[in-house]
Design an enzyme around this catalytic site. Sequence first.
Site, PDB file in Angstrom:
ATOM      1  N   GLY A   1       0.823  -1.208   0.000  1.00 29.72           N
ATOM      2  CA  GLY A   1       0.000   0.000   0.000  1.00 29.72           C
ATOM      3  C   GLY A   1       0.857   1.258   0.000  1.00 29.72           C
ATOM      4  CB  THR A   2       3.989   2.076   1.799  1.00 28.53           C
ATOM      5  OG1 THR A   2       3.421   1.767   3.075  1.00 28.53           O
ATOM      6  CG2 THR A   2       4.930   3.266   1.934  1.00 28.53           C
TER       7      THR A   2
ATOM      8  CG  ASN B   1      -4.890   3.950   9.495  1.00 29.00           C
ATOM      9  OD1 ASN B   1      -5.137   4.967   8.835  1.00 29.00           O
ATOM     10  ND2 ASN B   1      -3.894   3.879  10.349  1.00 29.00           N
TER      11      ASN B   1
ATOM     12  CD  GLN C   1      -6.922  -0.454   7.378  1.00 28.06           C
ATOM     13  OE1 GLN C   1      -7.708  -1.398   7.478  1.00 28.06           O
ATOM     14  NE2 GLN C   1      -5.683  -0.528   7.832  1.00 28.06           N
TER      15      GLN C   1
ATOM     16  CB  SER D   1      -2.283  -2.866   1.186  1.00 31.19           C
ATOM     17  OG  SER D   1      -1.323  -3.724   1.758  1.00 31.19           O
ATOM     18  N   GLY D   2      -2.620  -5.924  -0.244  1.00 25.33           N
ATOM     19  CA  GLY D   2      -3.056  -7.314  -0.104  1.00 25.33           C
ATOM     20  C   GLY D   2      -3.238  -7.778   1.330  1.00 25.33           C
ATOM     21  CG  HIS D   3      -0.589  -6.541   4.750  1.00 22.76           C
ATOM     22  ND1 HIS D   3      -0.551  -6.247   6.086  1.00 22.76           N
ATOM     23  CD2 HIS D   3      -0.198  -5.423   4.114  1.00 22.76           C
ATOM     24  CE1 HIS D   3      -0.155  -4.996   6.256  1.00 22.76           C
ATOM     25  NE2 HIS D   3       0.070  -4.469   5.071  1.00 22.76           N
TER      26      HIS D   3
ATOM     27  CB  THR E   1      10.955  -9.743 -12.279  1.00 20.68           C
ATOM     28  OG1 THR E   1      11.997  -9.472 -13.217  1.00 20.68           O
ATOM     29  CG2 THR E   1      10.315 -11.086 -12.598  1.00 20.68           C
TER      30      THR E   1
ATOM     31  CB  CYS F   1       5.844   3.825  23.741  1.00 20.72           C
ATOM     32  SG  CYS F   1       6.728   4.204  25.243  1.00 20.72           S
TER      33      CYS F   1
HETATM   34  N1  PLP Z   1      -2.704   3.195   4.094  1.00 20.18           N
HETATM   35  C1  PLP Z   1      -3.471   2.802   5.120  1.00 20.18           C
HETATM   36  C2  PLP Z   1      -4.761   3.511   5.388  1.00 20.18           C
HETATM   37  C3  PLP Z   1      -3.054   1.750   5.934  1.00 20.18           C
HETATM   38  O1  PLP Z   1      -3.800   1.375   6.964  1.00 20.18           O
HETATM   39  C4  PLP Z   1      -1.815   1.107   5.644  1.00 20.18           C
HETATM   40  C5  PLP Z   1      -1.310   0.019   6.502  1.00 20.18           C
HETATM   41  O2  PLP Z   1      -1.493   0.040   7.699  1.00 20.18           O
HETATM   42  C6  PLP Z   1      -1.075   1.547   4.539  1.00 20.18           C
HETATM   43  C7  PLP Z   1      -1.550   2.588   3.788  1.00 20.18           C
HETATM   44  C8  PLP Z   1       0.232   0.926   4.167  1.00 20.18           C
HETATM   45  O3  PLP Z   1       0.040  -0.339   3.568  1.00 20.18           O
HETATM   46  P1  PLP Z   1       1.270  -1.362   3.475  1.00 20.18           P
HETATM   47  O4  PLP Z   1       1.481  -1.902   4.849  1.00 20.18           O
HETATM   48  O5  PLP Z   1       0.825  -2.414   2.513  1.00 20.18           O
HETATM   49  O6  PLP Z   1       2.445  -0.591   2.976  1.00 20.18           O
END
Ligand code: PLP
Length: 407
Positions: A71-72, A150, A178, A198-200, A236, A324
């Site tokens: 996602g990043t 999130n 999300q 994002s897949g995870h 790739t 923290c």
């Molecule tokens: N954007 C949002 C709203 C998220 O909650 C997250 C992950 O917590 C990300 C982006 C980043 O995704 P990734 O962990 O796949 O880089």
Amino acid sequence: MRTVYLDNNATTRTAPEVVEAMLPFFSDSYGNPSSMHSFGGKVARHVREARERVAALLNADPAEILFTSCGTESDNAAIMGTLQSYPDKRHFIMSRVEHPAVLNVGHHLRARGYRVTELGVDGEGRLDLEEFRNALDDDTALVSIMAANNETGVLFPIETIARLTRERGIPFHSDAVQAVGKIPLDMKKIPVDMLSLSGHKLHAPKGIGALYIRKGTRFTPFLVGGHQEAGKRGGTENVPAIVALGKAAELALHHMGEENGRVRALRDRLERELLRRIPNSLRNGSEQERLPNTTSISFEYVEGESILLMMDAEGICASSGSACTSGSLEPSHVLRAMGVPFTAAHGSIRFSLSVYNTDEDVDHVIAKLPPIIQRIRDISPFWKDYKAGKPLSALLAGGAGDHGHSH
Ligand code: PLP
């Protein structure tokens, strides 16, 4: 000990069907999808199918789906790629409650001389559309506003935002990491130009993401290299993970009803019972305009980290709304932007569910959490002062007063 996993906004279990779908691409089907031979070509067919499945989840065209590493990367590629396409425009708009994958890109751009507008939210975590409209100008290169937060699960009106930006001819990107898989998102109805996932977060593994790029959107590659991904991203292809994301997207289409029915009901019961059984507890964020799986609850006069540790001892996994850092517990930027008082923000816990959660999971938390909060409060000077009707000034002097919140 039984694990009750309620941290699905952090990451999700990879669905067994997804693991099964990706396994052959680690063993027999290891070809490179770009190869000319049929051994690679067979793999390319599966990449194509995965692209179709992700597109189907968004009601998009497969050619509009770009696979990324997370996602990043999707967020970075959308923002940097668009700004490079509009070199004369120097204004970027985002919200103050974006994930760091957008927020820190905005801060980085500001340091590089861009004018960056950070839109605030109200106490319920909602954007002021009038403020948004006023922020748009002829120099605006891009707007990036998340689809769902999130931490609180609060939904943003991306369909309206997309219409407003379209009227002005300004590109609009939405971080929907999300939201995808949890609520329906139809690219034929929402005129957003780019959208990250994002897949995870939807039961595929970590390290795979996608960026929806509407046909006709100007986009400059962020990862420059080979001709993969129709020339939009070198490197790739991560075939097993791409196949996994395709399978997860297919499952999400089937699970969406359950997510919005059974999972929502579980979340609502968890929230209702915790608020009812634990004094001085409150929900953060809008009740209605919210993801079905998320609740953020503040337990006043206790520290989130203590709650997490004691829940961990009972097998319960969740997250806190503070981090923290340097010895002081800093409430999250999201809760600060919402103006959540510091006495509440420090004790905020995010519970995020998935289709793998059960009634028993919710029963476990409802039984275990109230005595945990009571035990922490019994030794908390904050709570003692509060019960004695004393002001918190002595404790706040330790640095927490910096945030300007008082109670
Ligand atoms: N954007 C949002 C709203 C998220 O909650 C997250 C992950 O917590 C990300 C982006 C980043 O995704 P990734 O962990 O796949 O880089």
